[in-house]
Scaffold this active site. Structure first.
Site, PDB file in Angstrom:
ATOM      1  N   SER A  63       0.799  -1.229   0.000  1.00 41.90           N
ATOM      2  CA  SER A  63       0.000   0.000   0.000  1.00 41.90           C
ATOM      3  C   SER A  63       0.829   1.275   0.000  1.00 41.90           C
ATOM      4  O   SER A  63       0.277   2.373  -0.181  1.00 41.90           O
ATOM      5  CB  SER A  63      -0.949   0.009   1.198  1.00 41.90           C
ATOM      6  OG  SER A  63      -1.968  -0.942   1.030  1.00 41.90           O
ATOM      7  N   LYS A  66       0.200   3.399  -3.025  1.00 45.93           N
ATOM      8  CA  LYS A  66      -1.049   4.126  -3.262  1.00 45.93           C
ATOM      9  C   LYS A  66      -0.881   5.632  -3.442  1.00 45.93           C
ATOM     10  O   LYS A  66      -1.434   6.205  -4.393  1.00 45.93           O
ATOM     11  CB  LYS A  66      -2.035   3.829  -2.124  1.00 45.93           C
ATOM     12  CG  LYS A  66      -2.529   2.388  -2.103  1.00 45.93           C
ATOM     13  CD  LYS A  66      -3.363   2.103  -0.851  1.00 45.93           C
ATOM     14  CE  LYS A  66      -3.857   0.675  -0.824  1.00 45.93           C
ATOM     15  NZ  LYS A  66      -4.573   0.346   0.422  1.00 45.93           N
ATOM     16  N   TYR A 188      -3.821  -3.474  -9.987  1.00 42.22           N
ATOM     17  CA  TYR A 188      -3.610  -3.081  -8.597  1.00 42.22           C
ATOM     18  C   TYR A 188      -2.772  -4.129  -7.863  1.00 42.22           C
ATOM     19  O   TYR A 188      -1.852  -3.791  -7.104  1.00 42.22           O
ATOM     20  CB  TYR A 188      -4.959  -2.880  -7.907  1.00 42.22           C
ATOM     21  CG  TYR A 188      -4.863  -2.693  -6.415  1.00 42.22           C
ATOM     22  CD1 TYR A 188      -4.312  -1.542  -5.870  1.00 42.22           C
ATOM     23  CD2 TYR A 188      -5.315  -3.692  -5.541  1.00 42.22           C
ATOM     24  CE1 TYR A 188      -4.217  -1.377  -4.498  1.00 42.22           C
ATOM     25  CE2 TYR A 188      -5.222  -3.533  -4.177  1.00 42.22           C
ATOM     26  CZ  TYR A 188      -4.668  -2.379  -3.661  1.00 42.22           C
ATOM     27  OH  TYR A 188      -4.567  -2.228  -2.300  1.00 42.22           O
ATOM     28  N   TYR A 240      -4.292   4.643   7.981  1.00 44.48           N
ATOM     29  CA  TYR A 240      -5.594   3.990   8.153  1.00 44.48           C
ATOM     30  C   TYR A 240      -6.323   4.500   9.394  1.00 44.48           C
ATOM     31  O   TYR A 240      -6.314   5.692   9.686  1.00 44.48           O
ATOM     32  CB  TYR A 240      -5.422   2.467   8.173  1.00 44.48           C
ATOM     33  CG  TYR A 240      -4.756   1.924   6.941  1.00 44.48           C
ATOM     34  CD1 TYR A 240      -5.250   2.224   5.677  1.00 44.48           C
ATOM     35  CD2 TYR A 240      -3.633   1.113   7.032  1.00 44.48           C
ATOM     36  CE1 TYR A 240      -4.639   1.727   4.537  1.00 44.48           C
ATOM     37  CE2 TYR A 240      -3.013   0.599   5.890  1.00 44.48           C
ATOM     38  CZ  TYR A 240      -3.520   0.919   4.655  1.00 44.48           C
ATOM     39  OH  TYR A 240      -2.920   0.425   3.529  1.00 44.48           O
ATOM     40  N   VAL A 258       1.444  -3.481   4.203  1.00 40.80           N
ATOM     41  CA  VAL A 258       1.342  -4.680   5.035  1.00 40.80           C
ATOM     42  C   VAL A 258       2.542  -5.610   4.929  1.00 40.80           C
ATOM     43  O   VAL A 258       2.608  -6.612   5.640  1.00 40.80           O
ATOM     44  CB  VAL A 258       0.036  -5.459   4.740  1.00 40.80           C
ATOM     45  CG1 VAL A 258      -1.176  -4.656   5.152  1.00 40.80           C
ATOM     46  CG2 VAL A 258      -0.034  -5.882   3.283  1.00 40.80           C
TER      47      VAL A 258
END
Length: 389
Positions: A63, A66, A188, A240, A258
């Protein structure tokens, strides 16, 4: 060992024994990660990078990709068009939550999975191969070198990615995602499986910190406005549902992944990256968080600390009657400011008959300990001294 490297090594040593959290196991390839790995890298405005720990170890970007894909799409399509497809508000929910606006179907922001899939769907490309190639090329420009996809991690993500496929089809039902959802979600997965090191990630963070200019290659990857927009989003949404606590304790725009990576940045100062695979309940690296808390305190990195001329202290040069060259500093001297001062000193051609060099820091309103350590070490190598009192 130079003082900054020693400082970074000491921080890693202090947190190395922490064993809270667990390696991500919902993607089988990630479950195979060596939980003992720990690495840290910092990149300054002139492109110099200091990396310690397991700095050569590659890991999938996950991530952390992103914000960079969001930046590429923002630069290509413009803010208004992109925000028709995705919002910019904190979700307050886990990264894989179904956080969609009731009226529009837009995901809450681009840093959760639904929003990232929507953004990846905006990357130009007629098929999976073309879209994936554009994304990897963009990530490579941020890193300053050619990156590749870990095909084993990609296959593992794809084999276990039914929730993300469901998100893609849900976005398609709202007409947020155009075209074949399969292409967007597989692109993705490949985006997340791109291999990086902590040095790569610190350079990527530095590119955002310095207004879209890669500090190593000098390439203008994105516009300054796009960099500002992305950093703003990272400040509120990057960690998050732990973003509020992060901003309070660390105070840096950041993004986690992660696989155990975290990038953070101090605008106009430097980019930083840490990697340690054990994760907390929010999906953020436990030891990575501790490392960056320490660095934030010791280097004065918190974005809401009071600062004056943090990145560019004023420099004056005088020659005393005995031939001593006296370099005076005023304002505030941070870690990145120290690097710029040293670059200026290296650019001064000291005549052979100058008997001594003195760097006088008594005019500084604030002097960070790490900056003083760097300055003392480097000025000492030039045969000079730093005058503090």
């Amino acid at each position: 060992m130079d003082p900054v490297t020693q400082l970074l090594e000491d921080v890693l040593a202090d947190v190395r024994g922490e064993d809270a959290g667990a390696v991500a196991d919902y993607i089988p390839e990630l479950a195979r990660a060596d939980a003992s790995r720990l690495a840290l890298a910092v990149t300054g405005p002139a492109g110099g990078t200091i990396a310690v720990g397991d700095a050569d170890a590659e890991f999938s970007i996950q991530s952390i990709s992103k914000p960079f894909v969001f930046a590429l799409v923002l630069d290509a399509l413009g803010r208004d068009e992109v925000l028709r497809h995705v919002g910019v508000e904190p979700s307050g929910e886990p990264f894989n939550a179904i956080s969609l606006e009731e009226s529009t179907g837009r995901p809450a922001n681009p840093l959760i999975n639904a929003g990232a899939i929507a953004v990846t769907g905006l990357v130009p490309g007629t098929d999976l191969e073309e879209r994936s190639a554009r994304i990897v090329a963009g990530l490579s420009a941020f890193a300053g070198r050619s990156l590749t996809v870990d095909e084993d991690v990609y296959a593992s993500e794809s084999a276990t990615g039914e929730r993300n496929r469901a998100l893609a089809h849900l976005l398609r039902s709202y007409d947020i995602l155009h075209g074949d959802p399969h292409v967007s979600v597989e692109a993705y997965f490949r985006q997340c499986a791109t291999l990086v090191t902590v040095t790569d990630v610190s350079v990527m963070a530095g590119t955002l910190a310095f207004g879209g200019r890669n500090p190593v290659t000098g390439e203008k990857v994105i516009s300054a406005r796009t960099a500002r927009d992305v950093v703003s989003l990272m400040t509120s949404c990057g960690m998050y549902d732990g973003s509020g606590s992060w901003l309070l304790r660390v105070g840096l725009p950041a993004k986690s992944g992660v696989s155990g990576g975290i990038l953070a940045l101090a605008p106009s100062q430097f980019g930083v990256a840490v990697m340690s695979p054990r994760l907390d309940v929010h999906g953020n690296s436990t030891r990575g968080r501790l490392v960056l808390e320490r660095l934030s305190d010791e280097l004065g990195m918190h974005v809401f600390d009071q600062h004056t001329a943090i990145a560019t202290p004023r420099v004056s040069v005088e020659h005393d009657s005995d031939g001593t060259m006296r370099v005076g500093l005023e304002g505030e001297l941070s870690f990145s400011g120290a690097e710029r001062v040293l670059a200026a000193l290296r650019g001064i051609e000291v005549a052979a008959d100058v008997p001594h060099l003195v760097v006088d820091v008594r005019g500084l309103s604030q002097l960070h300990p790490a900056a003083l350590a760097v300055l003392r070490a480097q000025v000492g190598r030039l045969g000079g001294e730093v005058r503090v009192d």
